[in-house]
Write a protein that holds these residues in place. Sequence first.
Motif, PDB file in Angstrom:
ATOM      1  N   VAL A 150       0.836  -1.197   0.000  1.00 49.94           N
ATOM      2  CA  VAL A 150       0.000   0.000   0.000  1.00 49.94           C
ATOM      3  C   VAL A 150       0.873   1.250   0.000  1.00 49.94           C
ATOM      4  CG1 VAL A 150      -1.576   1.368   1.399  1.00 49.94           C
ATOM      5  CG2 VAL A 150      -2.004  -1.047   1.070  1.00 49.94           C
ATOM      6  N   LEU A 151       1.917   1.235   0.850  1.00 49.98           N
ATOM      7  CA  LEU A 151       2.801   2.405   0.926  1.00 49.98           C
ATOM      8  C   LEU A 151       3.499   2.629  -0.404  1.00 49.98           C
ATOM      9  CD1 LEU A 151       4.455   2.252   4.430  1.00 49.98           C
ATOM     10  CD2 LEU A 151       3.035   4.034   3.496  1.00 49.98           C
ATOM     11  N   LEU A 152       3.972   1.525  -1.009  1.00 55.69           N
ATOM     12  CA  LEU A 152       4.661   1.648  -2.290  1.00 55.69           C
ATOM     13  C   LEU A 152       3.713   2.232  -3.333  1.00 55.69           C
ATOM     14  CD1 LEU A 152       7.291   1.006  -3.739  1.00 55.69           C
ATOM     15  CD2 LEU A 152       6.302  -1.173  -4.406  1.00 55.69           C
ATOM     16  N   ALA A 153       2.478   1.680  -3.347  1.00 50.81           N
ATOM     17  CA  ALA A 153       1.499   2.179  -4.309  1.00 50.81           C
ATOM     18  C   ALA A 153       1.216   3.649  -4.055  1.00 50.81           C
ATOM     19  CB  ALA A 153       0.213   1.361  -4.200  1.00 50.81           C
ATOM     20  N   ALA A 154       1.128   4.032  -2.757  1.00 50.80           N
ATOM     21  CA  ALA A 154       0.849   5.432  -2.430  1.00 50.80           C
ATOM     22  C   ALA A 154       1.978   6.329  -2.908  1.00 50.80           C
ATOM     23  CB  ALA A 154       0.654   5.580  -0.926  1.00 50.80           C
ATOM     24  N   VAL A 155       3.224   5.869  -2.709  1.00 50.36           N
ATOM     25  CA  VAL A 155       4.367   6.675  -3.152  1.00 50.36           C
ATOM     26  C   VAL A 155       4.306   6.884  -4.650  1.00 50.36           C
ATOM     27  CG1 VAL A 155       6.847   6.654  -3.430  1.00 50.36           C
ATOM     28  CG2 VAL A 155       5.851   6.023  -1.250  1.00 50.36           C
ATOM     29  N   ILE A 156       4.105   5.766  -5.385  1.00 51.01           N
ATOM     30  CA  ILE A 156       4.077   5.875  -6.844  1.00 51.01           C
ATOM     31  C   ILE A 156       2.897   6.740  -7.275  1.00 51.01           C
ATOM     32  CG2 ILE A 156       3.832   4.565  -8.969  1.00 51.01           C
ATOM     33  CD1 ILE A 156       5.249   2.265  -7.539  1.00 51.01           C
ATOM     34  N   GLY A 157       1.733   6.486  -6.631  1.00 48.61           N
ATOM     35  CA  GLY A 157       0.557   7.255  -6.990  1.00 48.61           C
ATOM     36  C   GLY A 157       0.753   8.741  -6.759  1.00 48.61           C
ATOM     37  N   ALA A 158       1.329   9.090  -5.605  1.00 50.36           N
ATOM     38  CA  ALA A 158       1.540  10.508  -5.284  1.00 50.36           C
ATOM     39  C   ALA A 158       2.469  11.142  -6.301  1.00 50.36           C
ATOM     40  CB  ALA A 158       2.104  10.647  -3.883  1.00 50.36           C
ATOM     41  N   ILE A 159       3.522  10.401  -6.691  1.00 53.47           N
ATOM     42  CA  ILE A 159       4.461  10.977  -7.660  1.00 53.47           C
ATOM     43  C   ILE A 159       3.767  11.176  -8.998  1.00 53.47           C
ATOM     44  CG2 ILE A 159       6.550  10.500  -8.971  1.00 53.47           C
ATOM     45  CD1 ILE A 159       7.646   9.119  -6.493  1.00 53.47           C
TER      46      ILE A 159
ATOM     47  N   ALA D  69      -0.401   7.862   6.817  1.00 53.54           N
ATOM     48  CA  ALA D  69       0.664   8.574   6.106  1.00 53.54           C
ATOM     49  C   ALA D  69       0.471   8.415   4.608  1.00 53.54           C
ATOM     50  CB  ALA D  69       2.021   8.034   6.539  1.00 53.54           C
ATOM     51  N   ALA D  70       0.164   7.190   4.161  1.00 52.80           N
ATOM     52  CA  ALA D  70      -0.048   6.972   2.732  1.00 52.80           C
ATOM     53  C   ALA D  70      -1.235   7.786   2.241  1.00 52.80           C
ATOM     54  CB  ALA D  70      -0.275   5.489   2.475  1.00 52.80           C
ATOM     55  N   GLU D  71      -2.304   7.789   3.052  1.00 51.03           N
ATOM     56  CA  GLU D  71      -3.506   8.507   2.665  1.00 51.03           C
ATOM     57  C   GLU D  71      -3.221   9.994   2.498  1.00 51.03           C
ATOM     58  OE1 GLU D  71      -5.678   9.593   5.924  1.00 51.03           O
ATOM     59  OE2 GLU D  71      -6.379  11.159   4.575  1.00 51.03           O
ATOM     60  N   VAL D  72      -2.458  10.553   3.445  1.00 53.05           N
ATOM     61  CA  VAL D  72      -2.176  11.987   3.350  1.00 53.05           C
ATOM     62  C   VAL D  72      -1.333  12.282   2.130  1.00 53.05           C
ATOM     63  CG1 VAL D  72      -0.927  13.847   4.430  1.00 53.05           C
ATOM     64  CG2 VAL D  72      -2.452  12.452   5.765  1.00 53.05           C
TER      65      VAL D  72
END
Lengths: 165, 162, 351, 99
Positions: A150-159, D69-72
């Motif tokens: 999830v964190l990896l996906a969030a990082v990629i998604g945010a970028i 943190a991911a959500e934010v």
Amino acid sequence: MLIAQNIGFAIIAAIMIVGAIRVVTTSNVVHGALWLVVVLAGAAAQYVLLAAEFVAVTQVLVYIGAVMVLFLFGTMLTRSRIGRDSGLNNTYWKMGIPVALALFAAMAIALIDSFGSEKMPSDGSIVNTQQISDQIFGPYLLPFWALSFVLLAAVIGAIVLARKD
Amino acid sequence: MAQLPGLLKGLGITFGTMMRTFKNGSNTVQYPHEKEAPPVRARGVIALHQDNCTSCMLCSRSCPDWCIYIEAHKELAPPRREGGKPRQVNLLDRFDIDYALCMYCGICVEVCPFDALFWSPEYEYSEPNITDMLHDKTKLSEWMETVPEAPALEVGADKKKK
Amino acid sequence: MNALLSIDIPYWGQSLLRVLGGLVAVLLPAGTIVYVFLFKMMSFMQSRLGPMEAGPQGSLQLFAEVGKWLQKEDIQPTNADKPVFKMAPIIVLMSTFLLVVVVPFGPDAWFTDLETGIFYALAVSSISVLGILMAGWSSANKYSLLGGLRAAGQLIAYELPMVLAVMGVVIQAGTMNLQQIVVAQNAGSMFGIDTFGNPYVITQFVGFIVFMIAIQAELTQAPFDMPIAESELVSGYMTEYSGFRFLIFFIGEFATAGVFAMIASTLFLGGWGVPFAWFGWTSMDSVSNWMNVAGPLIVFTKMMVLTFLIMWVRFTYPRFREDQLQRFAWKILIPVSLANIMLTAVLKVMF
Amino acid sequence: MFVNQFLILAAILFCIGVYGVIARKNGVMVLMAIELILNAVNLNLIAFSMRNGSADGQTFALFVIAVAAAEVGVGLSLVLLIYRNRRTISLDDLSEMKG
């Protein structure tokens, strides 16, 4: 010692509630974020009271050190006017008050009904950091892996979202 | 990685300078206790030779900062030759240089056609009050004592024209 | 709670002692660093003598400067967000005081002995970012805001390699408690030779380098002083501050340098301890009591050595460009420290 | 210390967060209210961890923190994207369907 803990709880809880109310009522986005920092720090203090040292430190590191800095960064980049900011509230913002109060009433009745005056175990075994790590890397290993993805996906998604092109 | 030798060399230079300063002392001097002699033609302060000044105002007008104030009046002087007309001479009433404004460009010294302004290497004339930085003509004349002799002309140079 | 130096001190007395000790542990290194490194070493590296007038060799110059700052006018910009503007330097200094709390100075000479010591230190060190962002935003000045944003971006970017570099030490020591990390280093042995203990600066050399670079950036010292670059941002988030508020920022900067150097010395150089084999100690309990006095001096010495490194680098290199600075963190430091963690973990499991 | 004092505090924070989500128009402010709700949940988890003397609650609190943190991160990048395209972060102005 217990009295000291209760006094500490009361002070921190009061600060947290005032801070939380300021978060949702203030008319300046940056002030809201700073009040949220107060609430989060108060939550960390409550965790210490509840003998959850590791979570408290994680709260400070992740929430105050990273999430709130991200918030402030974002708000300062987009709209960082000093002073009052109109148009933060919806036109139907008054609807929120009865909804919140009703929700609180329901929750309070349920809580008092089920826990009444039950006390915290004063001699309860204190959870130490090693137990948490045993939990994470034992029974909860699969959720932990899922969380990493999830964190990896969030990082990629945010970028991807924040890129200009 | 390729930058590593350069980075280390940089660290070496600063460390070497530090050790050299420890051993040999610094390149700077501790000013109020020890003074360096300024070079002979240093631009310290501008001195005024009053007798040469004709109050032609060239210096005042060429000053980029407008920090030279000149006031003069005309007087009749006895004629040079017997029976001639009386001469008209300009007498200085005021010749002030405001060193709070002066930027030491030296244009006034260059432009003066009568050798009335000179550079002096004197530099210790700071004042606690800014209004005292305005030097009047008596003070400017005092600086004349510190003006060094002009260096001898170079070999083969033209003699100074009269 | 152990009695300090085997003298019976009541609880409140110990608490008071610890508070006073915390003040000393923050302000004394800060003053020493400013005089020895900022005033003297920097001057000598530039072939000049530095302050010489106040006291012998200018040793009282710092007091003169503090007096000067205290009597200056406290200027606040008209459009500034006053409460936030006033809070900002205090938050920066508060983070320093919270940080020094976990540094152990001796077997019993500690302020708090947290189970999650080093993790706590990393967490509270990130609070200072908040103060810097607040200062930058509330000054109502574009340069300040830019400086604050740059600082936040830089501190977040370099906090990651710092945490990762510490992780290697934590894996090797098997604990996050700083006291036990010290014991693990001094009681340990390398290849069966226990004369030098096992300072992690040798086994975790990569981690040490990454950590030192990261704290250089966290302290916004040159070559990472982009947020306060005076040639382009005047002085970044500190532009509008004057008088004692600037003084607090100034103290915060150098006190944090000292505290970070103390933490680095605890993590990598063996902290307050000397190799236990010298005196035949085997564990924490057999350490004799005089270490409570000698310990702070040893920490102080190690701190001065590390601060010398930080300042030496500071006075040598020109500053990075903003994109180089970010690229260095994300593309070099983080991969290197991740590889270091992996290697450490593999070796830890193997042996 | 009662169990309820922590739970009631968490309930208050939760309700304030719900009010914030309902009343706020600004995207960032809504995200902050969601943070309040998440923290109320975390407080509950920790309180029950203490009550039951087990580490499960703390473990889940850690998971919640990581997810928050991911959500934010994603939420703020969305807000930035919206701001870049529309020059506003007011959620009511996003009701148009055309891009």
